[in-house]
Motif scaffolding. Structure first.
Motif, PDB file in Angstrom:
ATOM      1  N   LEU A  37      44.663  39.283  46.445  1.00  0.00           N
ATOM      2  CA  LEU A  37      43.427  40.178  46.663  1.00  0.00           C
ATOM      3  C   LEU A  37      42.378  39.897  45.682  1.00  0.00           C
ATOM      4  CD1 LEU A  37      42.001  42.306  48.385  1.00  0.00           C
ATOM      5  CD2 LEU A  37      43.333  44.212  47.122  1.00  0.00           C
ATOM      6  N   ASP A  38      41.261  39.643  46.035  1.00  0.00           N
ATOM      7  CA  ASP A  38      40.203  39.292  45.002  1.00  0.00           C
ATOM      8  C   ASP A  38      39.252  40.397  45.101  1.00  0.00           C
ATOM      9  OD1 ASP A  38      38.429  38.176  43.476  1.00  0.00           O
ATOM     10  OD2 ASP A  38      37.624  36.310  44.423  1.00  0.00           O
ATOM     11  N   LEU A  39      38.958  41.366  44.131  1.00  0.00           N
ATOM     12  CA  LEU A  39      38.237  42.583  44.396  1.00  0.00           C
ATOM     13  C   LEU A  39      36.781  42.136  43.747  1.00  0.00           C
ATOM     14  CD1 LEU A  39      40.711  45.392  42.775  1.00  0.00           C
ATOM     15  CD2 LEU A  39      39.999  44.912  45.228  1.00  0.00           C
ATOM     16  N   GLY A  40      35.804  42.309  44.287  1.00  0.00           N
ATOM     17  CA  GLY A  40      34.520  42.021  44.084  1.00  0.00           C
ATOM     18  C   GLY A  40      34.448  40.523  44.011  1.00  0.00           C
ATOM     19  N   CYS A  41      34.725  39.753  45.212  1.00  0.00           N
ATOM     20  CA  CYS A  41      34.916  38.207  45.037  1.00  0.00           C
ATOM     21  C   CYS A  41      33.566  37.696  44.980  1.00  0.00           C
ATOM     22  CB  CYS A  41      35.312  37.987  46.547  1.00  0.00           C
ATOM     23  SG  CYS A  41      34.235  38.319  47.986  1.00  0.00           S
ATOM     24  N   GLY A  45      34.306  31.943  43.788  1.00  0.00           N
ATOM     25  CA  GLY A  45      34.794  30.862  42.935  1.00  0.00           C
ATOM     26  C   GLY A  45      36.419  31.188  42.928  1.00  0.00           C
ATOM     27  N   ASP A  46      37.046  32.356  42.751  1.00  0.00           N
ATOM     28  CA  ASP A  46      38.346  32.819  42.564  1.00  0.00           C
ATOM     29  C   ASP A  46      38.958  32.625  43.920  1.00  0.00           C
ATOM     30  OD1 ASP A  46      37.677  32.968  39.769  1.00  0.00           O
ATOM     31  OD2 ASP A  46      37.946  35.229  39.854  1.00  0.00           O
ATOM     32  N   THR A  47      38.192  32.964  44.788  1.00  0.00           N
ATOM     33  CA  THR A  47      38.946  33.176  46.392  1.00  0.00           C
ATOM     34  C   THR A  47      39.180  31.727  46.582  1.00  0.00           C
ATOM     35  OG1 THR A  47      37.930  35.063  46.722  1.00  0.00           O
ATOM     36  CG2 THR A  47      38.409  33.700  48.682  1.00  0.00           C
ATOM     37  N   ILE A  48      38.318  30.743  46.645  1.00  0.00           N
ATOM     38  CA  ILE A  48      38.452  29.524  47.027  1.00  0.00           C
ATOM     39  C   ILE A  48      39.422  28.838  46.031  1.00  0.00           C
ATOM     40  CG2 ILE A  48      37.224  27.357  47.299  1.00  0.00           C
ATOM     41  CD1 ILE A  48      36.305  29.469  49.416  1.00  0.00           C
ATOM     42  N   TRP A  49      39.365  28.975  44.936  1.00  0.00           N
ATOM     43  CA  TRP A  49      40.471  28.441  44.199  1.00  0.00           C
ATOM     44  C   TRP A  49      41.729  28.681  44.423  1.00  0.00           C
ATOM     45  CZ3 TRP A  49      44.419  29.455  40.956  1.00  0.00           C
ATOM     46  CH2 TRP A  49      44.952  28.517  40.061  1.00  0.00           C
ATOM     47  N   VAL A  57      44.288  34.576  50.791  1.00  0.00           N
ATOM     48  CA  VAL A  57      43.254  35.395  50.067  1.00  0.00           C
ATOM     49  C   VAL A  57      42.550  35.983  50.693  1.00  0.00           C
ATOM     50  CG1 VAL A  57      41.952  35.441  48.069  1.00  0.00           C
ATOM     51  CG2 VAL A  57      43.303  33.323  48.509  1.00  0.00           C
ATOM     52  N   THR A  58      42.563  37.715  50.396  1.00  0.00           N
ATOM     53  CA  THR A  58      41.554  38.504  51.027  1.00  0.00           C
ATOM     54  C   THR A  58      40.493  38.618  49.928  1.00  0.00           C
ATOM     55  OG1 THR A  58      43.217  39.634  52.293  1.00  0.00           O
ATOM     56  CG2 THR A  58      41.201  40.935  51.897  1.00  0.00           C
ATOM     57  N   GLY A  59      39.087  38.457  50.049  1.00  0.00           N
ATOM     58  CA  GLY A  59      38.278  38.461  49.273  1.00  0.00           C
ATOM     59  C   GLY A  59      37.388  39.569  49.652  1.00  0.00           C
ATOM     60  N   VAL A  60      37.216  40.672  48.607  1.00  0.00           N
ATOM     61  CA  VAL A  60      36.433  41.763  48.973  1.00  0.00           C
ATOM     62  C   VAL A  60      35.313  41.908  48.320  1.00  0.00           C
ATOM     63  CG1 VAL A  60      36.832  44.316  48.927  1.00  0.00           C
ATOM     64  CG2 VAL A  60      38.745  42.862  49.728  1.00  0.00           C
ATOM     65  N   ASP A  61      34.205  42.497  48.743  1.00  0.00           N
ATOM     66  CA  ASP A  61      32.934  42.787  48.081  1.00  0.00           C
ATOM     67  C   ASP A  61      32.044  43.955  48.793  1.00  0.00           C
ATOM     68  OD1 ASP A  61      31.613  41.046  45.715  1.00  0.00           O
ATOM     69  OD2 ASP A  61      30.011  42.196  46.923  1.00  0.00           O
ATOM     70  N   VAL A  62      31.261  44.638  48.000  1.00  0.00           N
ATOM     71  CA  VAL A  62      30.340  45.628  48.794  1.00  0.00           C
ATOM     72  C   VAL A  62      29.178  44.909  49.320  1.00  0.00           C
ATOM     73  CG1 VAL A  62      29.099  45.836  46.757  1.00  0.00           C
ATOM     74  CG2 VAL A  62      29.310  47.853  47.986  1.00  0.00           C
ATOM     75  N   LEU A 101      49.244  39.229  44.151  1.00  0.00           N
ATOM     76  CA  LEU A 101      48.383  39.243  43.151  1.00  0.00           C
ATOM     77  C   LEU A 101      47.140  40.072  43.308  1.00  0.00           C
ATOM     78  CD1 LEU A 101      47.269  37.898  40.137  1.00  0.00           C
ATOM     79  CD2 LEU A 101      46.371  36.120  41.542  1.00  0.00           C
ATOM     80  N   VAL A 102      46.580  40.945  42.594  1.00  0.00           N
ATOM     81  CA  VAL A 102      45.427  41.461  42.675  1.00  0.00           C
ATOM     82  C   VAL A 102      44.608  41.334  41.528  1.00  0.00           C
ATOM     83  CG1 VAL A 102      44.051  43.698  42.972  1.00  0.00           C
ATOM     84  CG2 VAL A 102      46.400  43.347  44.102  1.00  0.00           C
ATOM     85  N   SER A 103      43.573  40.679  41.770  1.00  0.00           N
ATOM     86  CA  SER A 103      42.449  39.949  40.582  1.00  0.00           C
ATOM     87  C   SER A 103      41.168  40.952  40.685  1.00  0.00           C
ATOM     88  CB  SER A 103      42.433  38.564  40.785  1.00  0.00           C
ATOM     89  OG  SER A 103      41.325  38.124  39.809  1.00  0.00           O
ATOM     90  N   ALA A 104      41.120  41.527  39.316  1.00  0.00           N
ATOM     91  CA  ALA A 104      39.763  42.038  39.153  1.00  0.00           C
ATOM     92  C   ALA A 104      39.006  41.492  38.206  1.00  0.00           C
ATOM     93  CB  ALA A 104      40.115  43.723  38.954  1.00  0.00           C
TER      94      ALA A 104
END
Length: 220
Positions: A37-41, A45-49, A57-62, A101-104
């Protein structure tokens, strides 16, 4: 307000993807791929990597612009089966599911945001053995929005204390402040400090809640 602010930030964005954050690469590189989980994707860049290295990967953004741009970019790279994007204002909702993995990464904003409940929810979303990776700015770069020399950057220990997680269930496995050479707009370089906190889930956690029992919502 947050969605409008970040939609404006990404308006007219010509390129998506880009470089992954170095501490994400350093941390995830040795791991067996799983669900991330990519918080504030952001631009993804991180989501694609992560997707290129076998993660789902779940990419999340407001920002709706961000999630649409990352989704389209992933599809163009043939990664649509590994990348899902969701729009969430994380102050109100959180994606469903469990993650290895949760990445912030630099999950900081010039707008008001209470991060602690969001990051606690992220810890509860970890599978046993999963990692919560929090990387914050620890210094002011020449291109930073905030140029106030009196800014206090919470240390990794302060962030951990604010989260208030049970160390028997979520022990801290890394808390330090490494320096690195960073490249900003126009190729300008500077030495910056990153505040790094990594927390591991070592066993099944209590049932996950968000706020006052609000259900996850907002997937697009």
């Amino acid at each position: 307000m947050a969605e409008t602010f970040w939609d404006r930030h990404y308006r007219g964005r010509a390129g998506w993807g880009g470089r992954a954050n170095p501490l994400l690469v350093e941390t995830a590189g040795p791991l067996a791929p799983g669900a991330a989980l990519d918080l504030g994707c952001g631009t993804g860049g991180d989501t694609i990597w992560l997707a290129r290295h076998g993660w789902h990967v779940t990419g999340v953004d407001v920002s709706g612009r961000a999630v649409e741009g990352v989704r389209a970019h992933a599809a163009g790279l043939g990664l649509a089966d590994r990348v899902m994007t969701e729009r969430h204002d994380l102050a109100d909702s959180f994606p469903a599911g469990e993650f290895d993995l949760v990445s912030a990464q630099y999950f900081q904003t010039p707008l008001e945001l209470d991060r602690a409940p969001i990051l606690r929810t992220a810890a509860h979303a970890l599978r046993p053995g999963g990692l919560l990776l929090i990387v914050d700015h620890g210094s002011i770069a020449p291109w930073s929005w905030n140029q106030d020399p009196d800014t206090h950057f919470p240390t990794p220990d302060e962030v951990a204390a604010e989260l208030g997680l049970d160390p028997a269930t979520w022990p801290v496995v890394r808390a330090d402040t490494p320096r690195r050479e960073a490249t900003g707009p126009g190729g300008r370089t500077a030495t910056v400090v990153d505040n790094v906190l990594i927390i591991r889930s070592v066993k099944d956690a209590r049932p996950r809640t968000f706020g006052e029992g609000r259900l996850a919502k907002g997937a697009q």
